[in-house]
Design a protein around this motif. Structure first.
Motif, PDB file in Angstrom:
ATOM      1  N   ARG B 191       0.733  -1.215   0.056  1.00  0.00           N
ATOM      2  CA  ARG B 191      -0.024  -0.156   0.214  1.00  0.00           C
ATOM      3  C   ARG B 191       0.915   1.360  -0.043  1.00  0.00           C
ATOM      4  NH1 ARG B 191      -3.515  -2.820   3.485  1.00  0.00           N
ATOM      5  NH2 ARG B 191      -2.435  -2.246   5.201  1.00  0.00           N
ATOM      6  N   ASP B 192       2.068   1.240   0.736  1.00  0.00           N
ATOM      7  CA  ASP B 192       2.872   2.311   0.857  1.00  0.00           C
ATOM      8  C   ASP B 192       3.544   2.736  -0.345  1.00  0.00           C
ATOM      9  OD1 ASP B 192       2.246   2.992   3.521  1.00  0.00           O
ATOM     10  OD2 ASP B 192       4.003   1.427   4.145  1.00  0.00           O
ATOM     11  N   ALA B 193       3.876   1.379  -1.066  1.00  0.00           N
ATOM     12  CA  ALA B 193       4.455   1.478  -2.571  1.00  0.00           C
ATOM     13  C   ALA B 193       3.640   1.842  -3.684  1.00  0.00           C
ATOM     14  CB  ALA B 193       5.224   0.156  -2.955  1.00  0.00           C
ATOM     15  N   ASP B 194       2.315   1.700  -3.426  1.00  0.00           N
ATOM     16  CA  ASP B 194       1.452   2.215  -4.383  1.00  0.00           C
ATOM     17  C   ASP B 194       1.044   3.678  -4.198  1.00  0.00           C
ATOM     18  OD1 ASP B 194       1.174  -0.516  -5.351  1.00  0.00           O
ATOM     19  OD2 ASP B 194      -0.932  -0.859  -4.311  1.00  0.00           O
ATOM     20  N   ALA B 195       1.074   4.162  -2.872  1.00  0.00           N
ATOM     21  CA  ALA B 195       0.719   5.415  -2.760  1.00  0.00           C
ATOM     22  C   ALA B 195       2.094   6.173  -3.116  1.00  0.00           C
ATOM     23  CB  ALA B 195       0.724   5.819  -1.204  1.00  0.00           C
ATOM     24  N   GLU B 196       3.130   5.814  -2.912  1.00  0.00           N
ATOM     25  CA  GLU B 196       4.571   6.612  -3.554  1.00  0.00           C
ATOM     26  C   GLU B 196       4.369   6.553  -4.878  1.00  0.00           C
ATOM     27  OE1 GLU B 196       7.897   4.001  -2.939  1.00  0.00           O
ATOM     28  OE2 GLU B 196       8.664   5.299  -1.455  1.00  0.00           O
ATOM     29  N   ARG B 197       4.091   5.532  -5.734  1.00  0.00           N
ATOM     30  CA  ARG B 197       3.838   5.516  -7.270  1.00  0.00           C
ATOM     31  C   ARG B 197       2.863   6.379  -7.600  1.00  0.00           C
ATOM     32  NH1 ARG B 197       0.848   1.694 -10.314  1.00  0.00           N
ATOM     33  NH2 ARG B 197       1.207   1.956 -12.348  1.00  0.00           N
ATOM     34  N   ALA B 198       1.395   6.377  -7.022  1.00  0.00           N
ATOM     35  CA  ALA B 198       0.614   7.117  -7.514  1.00  0.00           C
ATOM     36  C   ALA B 198       0.791   8.396  -7.343  1.00  0.00           C
ATOM     37  CB  ALA B 198      -0.785   6.816  -6.561  1.00  0.00           C
ATOM     38  N   ALA B 199       1.518   9.110  -6.277  1.00  0.00           N
ATOM     39  CA  ALA B 199       1.694  10.393  -6.109  1.00  0.00           C
ATOM     40  C   ALA B 199       2.602  10.989  -7.029  1.00  0.00           C
ATOM     41  CB  ALA B 199       2.303  10.802  -4.654  1.00  0.00           C
ATOM     42  N   LEU B 200       3.841  10.148  -7.303  1.00  0.00           N
ATOM     43  CA  LEU B 200       4.644  10.647  -8.491  1.00  0.00           C
ATOM     44  C   LEU B 200       3.796  10.847  -9.850  1.00  0.00           C
ATOM     45  CD1 LEU B 200       8.268   9.121  -7.944  1.00  0.00           C
ATOM     46  CD2 LEU B 200       6.972  11.223  -7.026  1.00  0.00           C
ATOM     47  N   ILE B 201       3.159   9.898 -10.206  1.00  0.00           N
ATOM     48  CA  ILE B 201       2.418   9.591 -11.399  1.00  0.00           C
ATOM     49  C   ILE B 201       1.372  10.934 -11.551  1.00  0.00           C
ATOM     50  CG2 ILE B 201       0.717   8.352 -12.749  1.00  0.00           C
ATOM     51  CD1 ILE B 201       2.156   5.948 -12.156  1.00  0.00           C
ATOM     52  N   THR B 202       0.908  11.269 -10.564  1.00  0.00           N
ATOM     53  CA  THR B 202      -0.235  12.343 -10.465  1.00  0.00           C
ATOM     54  C   THR B 202       0.689  13.766 -10.597  1.00  0.00           C
ATOM     55  OG1 THR B 202      -1.587  11.169  -9.063  1.00  0.00           O
ATOM     56  CG2 THR B 202      -1.835  13.629  -9.123  1.00  0.00           C
ATOM     57  N   ALA B 203       1.748  13.709  -9.947  1.00  0.00           N
ATOM     58  CA  ALA B 203       2.558  15.133  -9.988  1.00  0.00           C
ATOM     59  C   ALA B 203       3.169  15.283 -11.256  1.00  0.00           C
ATOM     60  CB  ALA B 203       3.711  15.103  -8.898  1.00  0.00           C
ATOM     61  N   ALA B 204       3.656  14.153 -12.075  1.00  0.00           N
ATOM     62  CA  ALA B 204       4.240  14.246 -13.368  1.00  0.00           C
ATOM     63  C   ALA B 204       3.165  14.551 -14.411  1.00  0.00           C
ATOM     64  CB  ALA B 204       4.976  12.878 -13.748  1.00  0.00           C
ATOM     65  N   GLN B 205       1.874  13.922 -14.190  1.00  0.00           N
ATOM     66  CA  GLN B 205       1.100  14.374 -15.164  1.00  0.00           C
ATOM     67  C   GLN B 205       0.782  15.852 -15.123  1.00  0.00           C
ATOM     68  OE1 GLN B 205      -2.104  11.610 -14.776  1.00  0.00           O
ATOM     69  NE2 GLN B 205      -3.584  12.317 -15.945  1.00  0.00           N
ATOM     70  N   ARG B 206       0.772  16.421 -13.821  1.00  0.00           N
ATOM     71  CA  ARG B 206       0.282  17.672 -13.807  1.00  0.00           C
ATOM     72  C   ARG B 206       1.293  18.694 -14.394  1.00  0.00           C
ATOM     73  NH1 ARG B 206      -0.830  19.731  -8.505  1.00  0.00           N
ATOM     74  NH2 ARG B 206      -1.810  21.550  -9.461  1.00  0.00           N
ATOM     75  N   LEU B 207       2.413  18.362 -14.042  1.00  0.00           N
ATOM     76  CA  LEU B 207       3.484  19.219 -14.681  1.00  0.00           C
ATOM     77  C   LEU B 207       3.580  19.060 -16.470  1.00  0.00           C
ATOM     78  CD1 LEU B 207       6.771  18.276 -12.563  1.00  0.00           C
ATOM     79  CD2 LEU B 207       5.049  20.187 -12.533  1.00  0.00           C
ATOM     80  N   ARG B 208       3.187  18.016 -16.669  1.00  0.00           N
ATOM     81  CA  ARG B 208       3.229  17.936 -18.184  1.00  0.00           C
ATOM     82  C   ARG B 208       1.928  18.649 -18.865  1.00  0.00           C
ATOM     83  NH1 ARG B 208       4.803  11.770 -17.276  1.00  0.00           N
ATOM     84  NH2 ARG B 208       6.989  11.729 -17.224  1.00  0.00           N
ATOM     85  N   GLU B 209       0.724  18.453 -18.050  1.00  0.00           N
ATOM     86  CA  GLU B 209      -0.265  19.158 -18.684  1.00  0.00           C
ATOM     87  C   GLU B 209      -0.041  20.699 -18.439  1.00  0.00           C
ATOM     88  OE1 GLU B 209      -3.437  15.784 -17.114  1.00  0.00           O
ATOM     89  OE2 GLU B 209      -3.508  17.702 -16.055  1.00  0.00           O
TER      90      GLU B 209
END
Lengths: 386, 386
Positions: B191-209
């Protein structure tokens, strides 16, 4: 390794770094010296807190005096600075006797500590083999804190006999009221001091009755040394922490926060405003993991926070520590307001335990609050390792 | 500073000293590497645990690879050894930028970490002034553990914009599931690993957008790196502790006691038989004050005790620590029998927290249990300070 002068301020070295206020050190020394002068009792300074000849010279202004050390590395470092009367105040691992003998061969009167017959036999054997009569003290357990034999125990006589008859020099008895670090207030500390003294007097009397010498009765700890209790019969007092003091000593009433000479300079690197957190670049590597005040009435977290000038910021504590991150927040329930401390702000953090925090550093930046409290006057190195 | 060969055994150096078993290190590395090979995901080794080029060379057999550091002293030490891709993974104190620029001037691709606009502005300004486009990652807070901005926060875009438009290099986003050190078992760690990954993917997507680049998505901690969770979208994993492992990692199920590569050799110096205590010459200076297992289901005190060969002695723990004294006793309620360990016996103590214990030493004595487990093959130095 010796002191170097500096022309910078606390704004310049990269954080974290350790700071000493030498005027605070001098006042702490003066306080204990006045007390010992009244008692006509010599101090054997324990140098394990500072591990610095420059700090020790503030106590020994006229030149080397008796010291206690916690490692042979300290003994060698202080011997290099001309110290010749050194007590290694940790029970001896027999394999260390070669290094003990080497110090004797250099002319250092290094005494060792034993609390069992195996150690006593090893010291006696090394004395016979080396031709140096190694002086040894028998450690007395006055409070069940750690090591030592009871003053009334048959082992005391047995150990002393092995030393005395076996070729070592039976120099006396030593104790340390380690439990006094958990005694709050002058009355409790006086009881600890009385127990420390009574145990030594009993032990010395038993040795003498058994026909053995006991010239040295060495006791002490920072709390008991500062206790205004009767000290008659002792031949020396040991104390070390008092030079710097710390939050644990303040928590049991031995000093005030203002008497703490050691602090760590850190820099604000961010905020978690929603949580009331200020992040700094000083974590447990900067402060050590010591949480001595956790068991006290007032838990000071990893440290009390002050401005770079040394003014304590009311209720701001270092509450969390990663390796290189500190978290500062207001004391829970304080009702105060978090001060505005922008990124880049430098702060000082006062430590729980001076011995542990100081050991995280290779040197101290020295200031003096009687002048500009942020001007670095000198850098004092310290010794490390074993 | 480089490795030296040795022809002694663990019976020879004076105690306490730190020991590494290189076959255990190699097995720990092999385990994570096999996992990352399956994922086709590069490791950015965090070197803050060992701070040793000799340890790091066990991972980077073909030469330097990307690393993360916790201090600029580590960055400089590893740069001296040929490392050129270095992430300084602690939020930057702006005053440190001169040293960052100096590393760039030496040809080191040193990236820094920011989580606020003040830091971003300082990095951008230093980039413009120095002519080195300093690469920076924005730290994302995935679990409320410490620092970082939330992946959904407006600050993320603001910080990235300052870096990107201001002359720095916006290299990407980074997070670290610090809370995973308190998550027991594979499910919680996943669960911690999923949260780590999800936060980065969200952040990266927002930067790219927002029209900005985000080439790097860097996450990791020893527990989450070992978690068999989906890692798609990450560009690198960071982990450091796994090289040595420790009792805290064993306590949350990431490794077994047998996987712990670091231990401290101590000597028995006495006994308090009435209390069932064995005294050693290894105190908190030898082990650090870290008591990470105190908050776990099984409190291991200051460490688990093994023979000099590395065989764990059932239920024998280091339960107490003064500066240079350790107290060993049986785990309370274990019902076992205290082993007979005479004065002079050498033992190994496995630490709560490898990063903290290792930092108490200037070097490691290296053994290999696939051969004679007490033969010292080499001594590996490590770097210190800031």
């Amino acid at each position: 390794m010796s002191a170097t002068t500096s022309s910078s301020t606390l704004q310049e070295p990269l954080t974290p770094f350790a700071v000493l206020d030498r005027s605070v050190i001098d006042a702490n020394i003066d306080r204990l010296e006045r007390r010992l002068a009244d008692l006509n009792l010599p101090l054997r300074l324990h140098v394990k807190t500072s591990k610095s000849v420059d700090v020790t010279r503030r106590v020994h202004r006229e030149g080397p005096q008796p010291i206690a050390v916690s490692t042979l590395a300290e003994a060698e470092y202080f011997a290099d600075d001309g110290y010749t009367d050194i007590l290694y105040a940790v029970g001896l691992a027999p394999a260390k006797l070669d290094r003990v003998v080497a110090l004797h061969a250099r002319g250092v009167d290094l005494s060792v500590l034993v609390d069992n017959t195996d150690q006593a036999e090893a010291v006696a054997a090394a004395s016979r083999v080396s031709g140096h009569r190694i002086p040894a003290l028998v450690e007395i357990d006055c409070d069940g804190h750690r090591s030592g034999v009871r003053a009334e125990s048959p082992e005391l006589i047995e150990i002393a006999r092995i030393l005395h008859d076996g070729g070592a020099e039976l120099r006396g008895v030593l104790d340390h009221a380690g439990e006094s670090y958990f005694s709050t207030g002058a009355e409790a500390q006086a009881r600890d001091a009385d127990a420390e003294r009574a145990a030594l007097i009993t032990a010395a009397q038993r040795l003498r009755e058994a026909g053995m010498p006991c010239p040295v009765l060495s006791s002490g700890s920072t709390p008991t040394a500062h206790s205004p209790s009767e000290k008659g019969g002792m031949t020396e007092l040991r104390a070390g922490n008092f030079v710097f003091f710390d939050l644990v000593m303040a928590g049991i009433g031995v000093c005030d926060l203002d008497d703490i000479a050691l602090s760590v300079v850190v820099t604000v690197i961010g905020h978690q405003s929603g949580k009331g957190w200020i992040l700094t670049d000083g974590g447990w590597m900067a402060m050590s993991r010591d949480r001595g005040t956790a068991a006290q009435k007032i838990d000071q977290g990893y440290g009390v926070v002050a401005t770079l000038d040394g003014e304590i910021i009311p209720d701001l504590l270092m509450t969390g520590a990663s390796q290189e991150h500190g978290i500062l927040e207001l004391r829970h329930g304080s009702g105060g307001e978090l001060p505005e401390l922008p990124v880049g702000t430098r702060l000082r953090v006062l430590p729980n335990h001076a011995c542990a925090t100081a050991s995280q550093y290779q040197e101290y930046s020295v200031v003096d609050r009687t002048g500009d409290p942020t001007r670095i006057l000198e850098n004092w190195p310290r010794c490390h390792g074993w």
